[in-house]
Design an enzyme around this catalytic site. Structure first.
Site: not given
Ligand SMILES: Cc1ccnc(S(N)(=O)=O)n1
Ligand SMILES: [Zn+2]
Length: 252
Positions: A110, A87, A55, A85, A190-191, A97
């Site tokens: 992020h 988005h 994802h 990572h 956010t996931t 986001e």
């Molecule tokens: C490690 C992790 C898991 C889920 N979501 C995020 S995030 N998109 O909030 O950075 N990070």
């Molecule tokens: Zn993220």
């Protein structure tokens, strides 16, 4: 990857009081003079690999010690860098986001850190209200290539499917803007599992990337090589969530 609109069925916290992302309204942010600068100590190269996890595309770091940490700003402790990572969207300036005064950017970086002073593992920190700190760089699409992002985008073809490859000595400081002025607020992942454990630090100044560089993210696939369906990885962003009375503070 299921749609954000149904996440609440398996993760009721999706409708909680400190969900992320949010729309940041600059003139409603509270300037807090007690907010010092964020301090990044990423100099010891500890990057390990880049992975398409189905994802997003994630660069993992060795977080077995405090070689790469963020501190200062809204943080009471140093937080260890675990991974970064992105988005992104499928075209144009949608894909970030967080939005700023209702405006979205083409992509969002992020940098995920965890509080290794108070918690023994990332997993434990990820469920604690002050467990994680995510530093955000907004990626603004204009014409020019970002001179360092190419190190990541040139590696993406190797992780087109859900696989991993090594990345040595990549210091993510080069993906940040020149100014470290930021907004900060208390939010969530956010996931899924959407834990309400993140201190968000959103850098105000976006970095400039090119359409060509963004295009390389969009050729990634959600699916594995063995799967006959080829689903392009795009629009892996959650829309802004209700503020529910939270205050956004500003460092300047
Ligand atoms: C490690 C992790 C898991 C889920 N979501 C995020 S995030 N998109 O909030 O950075 N990070
Ligand atoms: Zn993220």
């Amino acid at each position: 990857m299921s749609s954000p609109s149904v996440w609440h069925k398996n993760y009721p916290v999706a409708q909680g009081n400190r969900q992320s992302p949010i729309d940041i309204v600059p003139h409603q942010a509270l300037h807090d003079p007690s907010l010092g600068p964020v301090v990044l100590n990423y100099d010891q190269c500890t990057s390990m690999n880049i992975t398409n996890n189905g994802h997003s595309v994630v660069v993992q770091f060795d977080d077995s010690d405090d070689r790469s940490v963020i501190q200062g700003g809204p943080l009471d402790n140093p937080y260890r860098l675990k991974q970064f990572h992105f988005h992104w969207g499928e075209k144009g300036c949608h894909g970030s986001e967080h939005t700023v005064a209702g405006n979205s950017y083409a992509s969002e970086l992020h940098l995920v850190h965890w509080n290794a002073v108070k918690y023994k593992t990332f997993g434990e920190a990820a469920t604690a209200p002050d467990g994680l700190a995510v530093l955000v760089s907004l990626l603004h699409k204009t014409g020019d290539d970002h001179r360092w992002l190419h190190v990541i985008t040139d590696a993406l073809y190797m992780v087109k499917f859900k696989v991993s490859t090594t990345v040595n000595c990549f210091n993510p400081k080069c993906l940040l803007p020149s100014s470290l002025h930021y907004w900060t607020y208390l939010g969530s992942l956010t996931t899924p599992p959407l834990h309400e454990s993140v201190i968000w630090i959103v850098l105000r100044e976006p970095i400039i990337v090119s359409e060509k560089q963004l295009g390389k993210f969009r050729m990634l696939l959600f699916t594995g090589e063995e799967e006959d369906q080829r689903i392009r990885m795009e629009n892996n962003f959650r829309p802004p969530q209700p503020l529910k009375g939270r205050k956004v503070r500003s460092s300047i």
